[in-house]
Design a protein around this motif. Structure first.
Motif, PDB file in Angstrom:
ATOM      1  N   ALA A 119      46.028  49.907  50.152  1.00 23.38           N
ATOM      2  CA  ALA A 119      45.646  50.988  49.255  1.00 23.38           C
ATOM      3  C   ALA A 119      46.839  51.906  49.017  1.00 23.38           C
ATOM      4  CB  ALA A 119      44.481  51.778  49.856  1.00 23.38           C
ATOM      5  N   GLY A 120      46.979  52.359  47.783  1.00 27.85           N
ATOM      6  CA  GLY A 120      48.068  53.258  47.437  1.00 27.85           C
ATOM      7  C   GLY A 120      49.317  52.558  46.935  1.00 27.85           C
ATOM      8  N   GLU A 121      49.382  51.224  47.018  1.00 26.18           N
ATOM      9  CA  GLU A 121      50.544  50.494  46.514  1.00 26.18           C
ATOM     10  C   GLU A 121      50.478  50.382  44.987  1.00 26.18           C
ATOM     11  OE1 GLU A 121      51.394  47.470  50.281  1.00 26.18           O
ATOM     12  OE2 GLU A 121      50.248  46.772  48.533  1.00 26.18           O
ATOM     13  N   THR A 122      51.636  50.244  44.369  1.00 21.97           N
ATOM     14  CA  THR A 122      51.718  49.990  42.932  1.00 21.97           C
ATOM     15  C   THR A 122      52.257  48.582  42.713  1.00 21.97           C
ATOM     16  OG1 THR A 122      52.106  52.337  42.464  1.00 21.97           O
ATOM     17  CG2 THR A 122      52.689  50.762  40.744  1.00 21.97           C
ATOM     18  N   TRP A 123      51.525  47.794  41.915  1.00 23.86           N
ATOM     19  CA  TRP A 123      51.869  46.384  41.704  1.00 23.86           C
ATOM     20  C   TRP A 123      52.044  46.106  40.214  1.00 23.86           C
ATOM     21  CZ3 TRP A 123      52.213  42.109  45.086  1.00 23.86           C
ATOM     22  CH2 TRP A 123      51.992  42.398  46.440  1.00 23.86           C
ATOM     23  N   ARG A 124      52.890  45.130  39.940  1.00 26.24           N
ATOM     24  CA  ARG A 124      52.989  44.524  38.612  1.00 26.24           C
ATOM     25  C   ARG A 124      52.382  43.127  38.724  1.00 26.24           C
ATOM     26  NH1 ARG A 124      56.907  41.490  35.540  1.00 26.24           N
ATOM     27  NH2 ARG A 124      56.726  41.991  33.317  1.00 26.24           N
ATOM     28  N   LEU A 125      51.343  42.875  37.921  1.00 21.30           N
ATOM     29  CA  LEU A 125      50.533  41.681  38.111  1.00 21.30           C
ATOM     30  C   LEU A 125      50.325  40.937  36.798  1.00 21.30           C
ATOM     31  CD1 LEU A 125      47.741  43.427  40.214  1.00 21.30           C
ATOM     32  CD2 LEU A 125      49.535  41.959  41.155  1.00 21.30           C
ATOM     33  N   ALA A 126      50.275  39.611  36.892  1.00 15.42           N
ATOM     34  CA  ALA A 126      49.819  38.766  35.785  1.00 15.42           C
ATOM     35  C   ALA A 126      48.352  38.444  36.049  1.00 15.42           C
ATOM     36  CB  ALA A 126      50.646  37.490  35.699  1.00 15.42           C
ATOM     37  N   VAL A 127      47.465  38.931  35.181  1.00 11.43           N
ATOM     38  CA  VAL A 127      46.028  38.870  35.436  1.00 11.43           C
ATOM     39  C   VAL A 127      45.305  38.258  34.242  1.00 11.43           C
ATOM     40  CG1 VAL A 127      43.978  40.178  36.068  1.00 11.43           C
ATOM     41  CG2 VAL A 127      46.227  40.981  36.802  1.00 11.43           C
ATOM     42  N   ARG A 128      44.403  37.332  34.542  1.00  9.50           N
ATOM     43  CA  ARG A 128      43.474  36.828  33.514  1.00  9.50           C
ATOM     44  C   ARG A 128      42.257  37.751  33.518  1.00  9.50           C
ATOM     45  NH1 ARG A 128      39.312  32.453  32.998  1.00  9.50           N
ATOM     46  NH2 ARG A 128      39.516  31.590  30.881  1.00  9.50           N
ATOM     47  N   LEU A 129      42.159  38.579  32.495  1.00  7.56           N
ATOM     48  CA  LEU A 129      41.149  39.626  32.441  1.00  7.56           C
ATOM     49  C   LEU A 129      39.874  39.145  31.760  1.00  7.56           C
ATOM     50  CD1 LEU A 129      43.409  42.655  31.454  1.00  7.56           C
ATOM     51  CD2 LEU A 129      42.311  42.278  33.662  1.00  7.56           C
ATOM     52  N   LYS A 130      38.753  39.697  32.194  1.00 11.25           N
ATOM     53  CA  LYS A 130      37.463  39.354  31.599  1.00 11.25           C
ATOM     54  C   LYS A 130      36.631  40.619  31.439  1.00 11.25           C
ATOM     55  CE  LYS A 130      36.572  36.399  34.878  1.00 11.25           C
ATOM     56  NZ  LYS A 130      35.902  35.390  35.720  1.00 11.25           N
ATOM     57  N   ARG A 131      35.866  40.661  30.373  1.00  7.79           N
ATOM     58  CA  ARG A 131      34.915  41.762  30.209  1.00  7.79           C
ATOM     59  C   ARG A 131      33.823  41.655  31.275  1.00  7.79           C
ATOM     60  NH1 ARG A 131      34.608  44.558  25.480  1.00  7.79           N
ATOM     61  NH2 ARG A 131      32.317  44.555  25.426  1.00  7.79           N
ATOM     62  N   PRO A 132      33.222  42.770  31.659  1.00  6.13           N
ATOM     63  CA  PRO A 132      32.177  42.722  32.686  1.00  6.13           C
ATOM     64  C   PRO A 132      31.064  41.757  32.312  1.00  6.13           C
ATOM     65  CG  PRO A 132      32.824  44.988  32.277  1.00  6.13           C
ATOM     66  CD  PRO A 132      33.513  44.148  31.244  1.00  6.13           C
ATOM     67  N   HIS A 133      30.755  40.858  33.230  1.00  9.02           N
ATOM     68  CA  HIS A 133      29.737  39.836  32.969  1.00  9.02           C
ATOM     69  C   HIS A 133      29.119  39.428  34.301  1.00  9.02           C
ATOM     70  CE1 HIS A 133      27.913  36.601  30.515  1.00  9.02           C
ATOM     71  NE2 HIS A 133      27.930  35.928  31.649  1.00  9.02           N
ATOM     72  N   GLY A 134      27.803  39.307  34.331  1.00  7.47           N
ATOM     73  CA  GLY A 134      27.116  38.914  35.558  1.00  7.47           C
ATOM     74  C   GLY A 134      26.005  37.923  35.265  1.00  7.47           C
ATOM     75  N   LEU A 135      25.452  37.365  36.335  1.00  7.62           N
ATOM     76  CA  LEU A 135      24.327  36.444  36.201  1.00  7.62           C
ATOM     77  C   LEU A 135      23.062  37.241  35.917  1.00  7.62           C
ATOM     78  CD1 LEU A 135      25.090  34.161  39.277  1.00  7.62           C
ATOM     79  CD2 LEU A 135      25.953  33.944  36.937  1.00  7.62           C
ATOM     80  N   VAL A 136      22.203  36.696  35.057  1.00  9.43           N
ATOM     81  CA  VAL A 136      20.952  37.366  34.707  1.00  9.43           C
ATOM     82  C   VAL A 136      19.800  36.426  35.037  1.00  9.43           C
ATOM     83  CG1 VAL A 136      19.615  38.467  32.884  1.00  9.43           C
ATOM     84  CG2 VAL A 136      22.111  38.631  32.870  1.00  9.43           C
ATOM     85  N   ASN A 137      19.035  36.786  36.049  1.00  8.59           N
ATOM     86  CA  ASN A 137      17.925  35.965  36.540  1.00  8.59           C
ATOM     87  C   ASN A 137      16.733  36.861  36.858  1.00  8.59           C
ATOM     88  OD1 ASN A 137      19.024  33.069  37.011  1.00  8.59           O
ATOM     89  ND2 ASN A 137      20.612  34.374  37.879  1.00  8.59           N
TER      90      ASN A 137
END
Length: 736
Positions: A119-137
């Protein structure tokens, strides 16, 4: 105040947020009502408008649609305490920036096999981003609502990264404290101590969570109002006790000192725990109760609760989307209801018994409404666990953490707290085995309302003669049953299990489950998704569990399902590759009939791999036919077409989740499906369903039902109706 609270709470039940112009009109109407002293209506409108505006801000902060499933380089600071489970590092970053586009304020990321992150670190990241999505049951955990309540605008998977700046700030200090707590032996319970001290529950195993759930003691390991309140009570009682003994300095008024010390202790504990929304809620409640005790006791006991509720909702209206909000305030309301009107003094054990009785009965309607398990052993478990955790373990753990810099002292105190936790978990494990949690079926509204009135009646004073009627009003919990399909028809549910498959087929008197979803490490969709959904649908046992083949995405949850529900028989195309506890038998070509619904199975005996060995199921009700095809490929499809079975069907489960190697033109030409079911995970790495396969289905004129787009899908087989997707039941926080 009550009208303002109601206006804020309406947000939880909205299918969609009103447009901005309507909110402006409502606000103006509220202002116009003020001169006429219509304060309740005006405040209700103000509360509703404020809640909707806050929710819209959170929705607007989600990842832009054009960035969905794209990989970007970004930079941000780690907040909260990272978690490591099964080699996966999960953490959150804030203030993320990218050259490509604007990003949400908070992201939740996963890094498979990633390095240690602080916690508190700063990172440079390559990220595959996704919109919020969940299972619906049916009755399942709503991940999208949780993400919105946490104001997380996107999730993502880290591909690579580099550390830019080392850890700093309060988060880094909390992380260092956590590392020191986890480094203590504590009889193997250092992870539970970290949960109690810092709010970091990543050290608790899936088995621990199951034990806590079965005994109704989850709240003990999650820092909540109970922990904050107990610490404040201890500090308040310490000052009050010293004053009663005559050893408190006379120049210092004991009451304001006790209130200030208790409030300061609660605030420090909250900061140590990360000061997330539940902790903020608890600190607000404690502060208002202490202020009431100090200066405003003459106003009655309901005012602090209403003020705390109002403060929490004004600060964060989205708190009402979380089950913990309703349970915590519901528990406080019940305690006030039980103890505010008592006559005379009760013994300490009588107080504990009455409190547990109130929690067991009073919270039942809330648990039913939220779809949460009901623990039969909860009252007994909490009778022991609450005082042990609140009066012994938490003070020892906090004092031990505070004294860790003192050589030997802090570690010894943590060791003592760990020993007590070890004994407590041993007892809870026995109780969980003796009386596991029970997940009731979803009740119709009239039955839920009757149970709610019955619970309230049972909590009335003992002198009232109508209390015995409350027991009768609770009976729908045990005996209420959902409507079954008519003779000759079937109800089919394709559950939303991500990149996997689980399909329930119900007739008038039988239940069949085709596949049981995947298992990823400790996350078992059979246990977390399929079982709760089956219980919500009033499935009390399975006549047949048919696992098409042994691949994890189809059979991973099989053990959990068979363990959670009585299962008469298990069939599979690859029985030898399944867990021995399933006692699976080989699928063969056969057929049978249940209440006028016809079933047929088929297996390619010349299969050369697991996908080709999938056991195929055909279901026909009132002339309407459904094919469930597992993961068969084009070669197996050709063998199926030459098997002599009648192929035309109204419904087809896309073979292999819509893979390019399946759904051949010849299969579609003979089946001629009018509707196609696709079970897959959103943005899955396999690219299912393939664009060419989708084009073939559309050329056929078939309607597509995709779990990633529709959630769980319900079919009334034999009624010749369109399917219903649970995601089509509008909620303002769900992706359409």
């Amino acid at each position: 105040m009550l009208a303002l609270v109601i206006g804020l709470l309406v947000l939880r039940f909205l299918p969609a947020l009103p447009p901005f112009w309507l909110l402006a009109v409502l606000s103006a109407a509220g202002v116009m009502l003020l001169p006429f002293r219509s304060y309740p209506i005006a405040l209700l409108l103000f509360g509703f408008t404020w809640a909707c505006v806050c929710a819209q801000w959170a929705l607007d902060d989600r990842l832009a649609p054009q960035l969905d499933a794209r990989t970007l380089w970004l930079q941000g600071q780690v907040v909260g305490l990272p978690e490591v489970t099964d080699g996966v590092v999960r953490f959150q970053i804030e203030q993320a920036v990218s050259r490509r586009d604007k990003l949400p304020d908070r992201l939740r990321l996963s890094w498979y096999g990633g390095p240690a992150i602080r916690a508190g670190e700063t990172w440079r990241l390559a990220v595959r981003l996704k919109r919020p999505h969940g299972l619906v049951n049916p009755q399942a955990f709503d991940y999208e609502a949780w993400l919105l309540a946490q104001r997380i605008g996107a999730t993502g998977t880290v591909k690579s990264g580099e550390l830019l700046t080392p850890a700093s700030g309060a988060g880094a200090w909390r992380d260092r404290v956590r590392q020191r707590v986890l480094a203590t032996p504590a009889h193997g319970r250092a992870g539970a101590l970290a949960a109690l001290v810092l709010g970091d529950d990543s050290g608790l195993s899936a088995t621990d969570w199951q034990v806590l759930q079965n005994t109704g003691t989850v709240h003990l390991m999650v820092i909540s109002g109970q922990h904050i309140g107990l610490l404040a009570t201890l500090l308040y009682g310490l000052v009050a006790g010293l004053a009663r003994l005559g050893v408190w300095p006379r120049g210092w008024p004991w009451l304001p000192c006790a209130c200030v010390l208790a409030c300061a202790g609660a605030l420090v504990y909250g900061l140590l725990a990360g000061f997330e929304v539940p902790v903020q809620r608890a600190c607000a409640m404690v502060a208002l109760v202490l202020l009431w005790r100090w200066r405003f006791r003459h106003l009655g006991v309901w005012l602090p609760l209403l003020l705390a509720l109002l403060a929490v909702l004004l600060w964060e209206p989205l708190a009402s989307l979380q089950p913990g909000f309703w349970l915590s305030f519901g528990a406080v309301l019940l305690l006030i209801l039980i103890f505010s009107g008592r006559l005379g003094a009760w013994s300490w054990w009588g107080t504990l018994l009455r409190a547990q009785w109130a929690m067991a009965i009073g919270l039942l309607p809330l648990l039913l409404a939220l779809g949460l398990p009901v623990s039969a052993s909860g009252p007994l478990a909490n009778l022991v666990a609450v005082p042990v955790v609140g009066l012994l373990i938490v003070p020892l753990a906090l004092l031990g953490t505070l004294l860790l810099p003192v050589a030997g002292v802090g570690a010894a105190l943590l060791e003592g707290a760990g020993w007590l936790l070890h004994l407590l978990f041993t007892l809870l494990t026995q109780l969980a085995w003796w009386l596991p949690a029970w997940l009731p079926s979803a009740l119709p509204f009239w039955a839920w309302l009757l149970v709610s009135v019955g619970a309230l009646v049972l909590l009335l004073p003992a002198a009232l003669p109508v209390r015995s009627l409350g027991v009768l009003m609770l009976l729908p919990v045990l005996f209420s049953a959902q409507l079954r399909p008519e003779y000759g028809r079937a109800e089919v549910w394709m559950l939303d299990v991500g990149q996997g498959l689980a399909v329930l087929v119900r007739t008038q008197g039988h239940e069949l489950l085709y596949d049981a979803g995947p298992r990823f490490g400790e996350f078992d969709t059979g246990e977390r998704v399929v079982l709760p959904s089956l219980r919500a649908l009033d499935v009390r046992g399975l006549d047949l569990l048919l696992l098409s083949h042994a691949d994890n995405d189809h059979a991973g949850g099989g053990v959990a399902v068979s363990r959670g529900l009585p299962t008469l028989r298990v069939l599979s195309g690859e029985p030898d590759k399944l867990a021995p506890s399933l006692e699976a038998q080989s699928c063969s070509r056969t057929h049978w009939r249940w209440e006028g619904v016809r079933f047929s199975t088929w297996l390619w005996t010349d299969a050369t791999n697991g996908n080709q060995a999938s056991c195929v199921l055909r279901v026909e009700a009132n002339g309407e036919r459904l094919w469930l095809t597992g993961d068969i490929d084009s070669q197996a499809e050709r063998a199926l077409l030459s098997s002599g079975l009648s192929m035309p069907a109204h419904w087809l489960l896309a073979p292999h989740h819509g893979s390019r190697s399946s759904s051949s033109t010849s299969l579609l030409a003979q089946v001629k499906p009018s509707s196609v079911l696709i079970s897959r995970g959103a943005h899955n790495t396999f690219g299912h369903p393939h664009a060419e396969v989708v084009a073939r289905y559309r050329a056929q004129g078939a309607r597509l039902y995709d779990t990633a787009l529709h959630g769980a899908v319900r079919i009334h087989l034999g009624a010749f109706e369109q399917a219903q997707g649970l995601r089509d039941h509008a909620r303002f926080w769900r992706e359409k």
